[in-house]
Design a protein around this motif. Sequence first.
Motif, short mmCIF file in Angstrom:
data_model
loop_
_atom_site.label_atom_id
_atom_site.label_comp_id
_atom_site.label_asym_id
_atom_site.label_seq_id
_atom_site.Cartn_x
_atom_site.Cartn_y
_atom_site.Cartn_z
N MET A 1 0.82 -1.19 0.00
CA MET A 1 0.00 0.00 0.00
C MET A 1 0.87 1.25 0.00
SD MET A 1 -3.36 0.47 2.10
CE MET A 1 -4.58 1.38 1.32
N ILE A 2 1.95 1.20 0.75
CA ILE A 2 2.85 2.35 0.80
C ILE A 2 3.42 2.62 -0.59
CG2 ILE A 2 5.01 3.21 1.77
CD1 ILE A 2 4.32 1.54 4.31
N SER A 3 3.74 1.56 -1.33
CA SER A 3 4.27 1.73 -2.68
C SER A 3 3.24 2.40 -3.59
CB SER A 3 4.66 0.38 -3.27
OG SER A 3 5.68 -0.20 -2.51
N ILE A 4 1.98 2.09 -3.40
CA ILE A 4 0.92 2.72 -4.20
C ILE A 4 0.84 4.20 -3.87
CG2 ILE A 4 -1.57 2.78 -4.66
CD1 ILE A 4 -1.56 -0.27 -4.06
N TYR A 5 0.94 4.55 -2.59
CA TYR A 5 0.95 5.96 -2.20
C TYR A 5 2.12 6.70 -2.84
CZ TYR A 5 -2.51 5.09 1.48
OH TYR A 5 -3.63 4.77 2.19
N LYS A 6 3.30 6.07 -2.82
CA LYS A 6 4.50 6.69 -3.40
C LYS A 6 4.36 6.87 -4.90
CE LYS A 6 7.80 5.23 0.09
NZ LYS A 6 8.95 4.37 0.40
N ASP A 7 3.58 5.99 -5.53
CA ASP A 7 3.36 6.07 -6.98
C ASP A 7 2.26 7.08 -7.32
OD1 ASP A 7 4.08 5.11 -9.58
OD2 ASP A 7 2.18 4.03 -9.63
N GLY A 8 1.66 7.68 -6.33
CA GLY A 8 0.64 8.69 -6.58
C GLY A 8 -0.78 8.16 -6.52
N GLY A 9 -0.96 6.93 -6.07
CA GLY A 9 -2.31 6.39 -5.90
C GLY A 9 -2.99 5.98 -7.19
N SER A 10 -2.24 5.74 -8.23
CA SER A 10 -2.82 5.38 -9.52
C SER A 10 -3.44 3.99 -9.49
CB SER A 10 -1.72 5.41 -10.59
OG SER A 10 -2.19 4.89 -11.80
N ASN A 11 -4.52 3.80 -10.24
CA ASN A 11 -5.15 2.48 -10.37
C ASN A 11 -4.34 1.56 -11.26
OD1 ASN A 11 -7.31 3.13 -8.77
ND2 ASN A 11 -8.61 3.74 -10.46
N LYS A 12 -3.35 2.08 -11.95
CA LYS A 12 -2.54 1.29 -12.87
C LYS A 12 -1.32 0.68 -12.21
CE LYS A 12 -4.04 4.12 -16.70
NZ LYS A 12 -3.67 5.05 -17.75
N TYR A 13 -1.17 0.84 -10.91
CA TYR A 13 -0.01 0.33 -10.19
C TYR A 13 -0.03 -1.20 -10.18
CZ TYR A 13 3.36 -0.61 -6.53
OH TYR A 13 4.43 -1.08 -5.83
N LYS A 14 1.08 -1.83 -10.56
CA LYS A 14 1.18 -3.29 -10.54
C LYS A 14 1.79 -3.72 -9.21
CE LYS A 14 2.83 -7.31 -12.85
NZ LYS A 14 3.44 -7.97 -13.95
N VAL A 15 1.07 -4.52 -8.46
CA VAL A 15 1.50 -4.97 -7.13
C VAL A 15 2.61 -6.00 -7.28
CG1 VAL A 15 0.75 -6.03 -4.98
CG2 VAL A 15 -0.80 -4.54 -6.23
N PRO A 16 3.76 -5.79 -6.61
CA PRO A 16 4.83 -6.77 -6.68
C PRO A 16 4.49 -8.02 -5.87
CG PRO A 16 5.43 -5.04 -5.16
CD PRO A 16 4.12 -4.64 -5.79
N HIS A 17 5.04 -9.15 -6.27
CA HIS A 17 4.81 -10.39 -5.53
C HIS A 17 5.58 -10.35 -4.22
CE1 HIS A 17 4.74 -14.64 -4.51
NE2 HIS A 17 3.72 -14.74 -5.32
N MET A 18 4.92 -10.62 -3.11
CA MET A 18 5.55 -10.50 -1.79
C MET A 18 5.81 -11.85 -1.13
SD MET A 18 3.45 -7.21 -0.41
CE MET A 18 4.28 -7.22 1.14
#
Length: 48
Positions: A1-18
């Motif tokens: 979630m923090i990575s999505i915030y850093k990316d600007g909250g875009s819906n196009k963010y690809k979630v990395p495998h954790m």
Amino acid sequence: MISIYKDGGSNKYKVPHMKKHRLEGQNCLGRQLDVNLGLIGETIGQCQ
């Protein structure tokens, strides 16, 4: 979630495998996130 915030909250963010299953098996899966409140404020500002 923090990575999505850093990316600007875009819906196009690809979630990395954790590797959640592996972390869960090792009892290393965190229960809560430490989040920078300033970063959340910036993201909310972009949404408005």
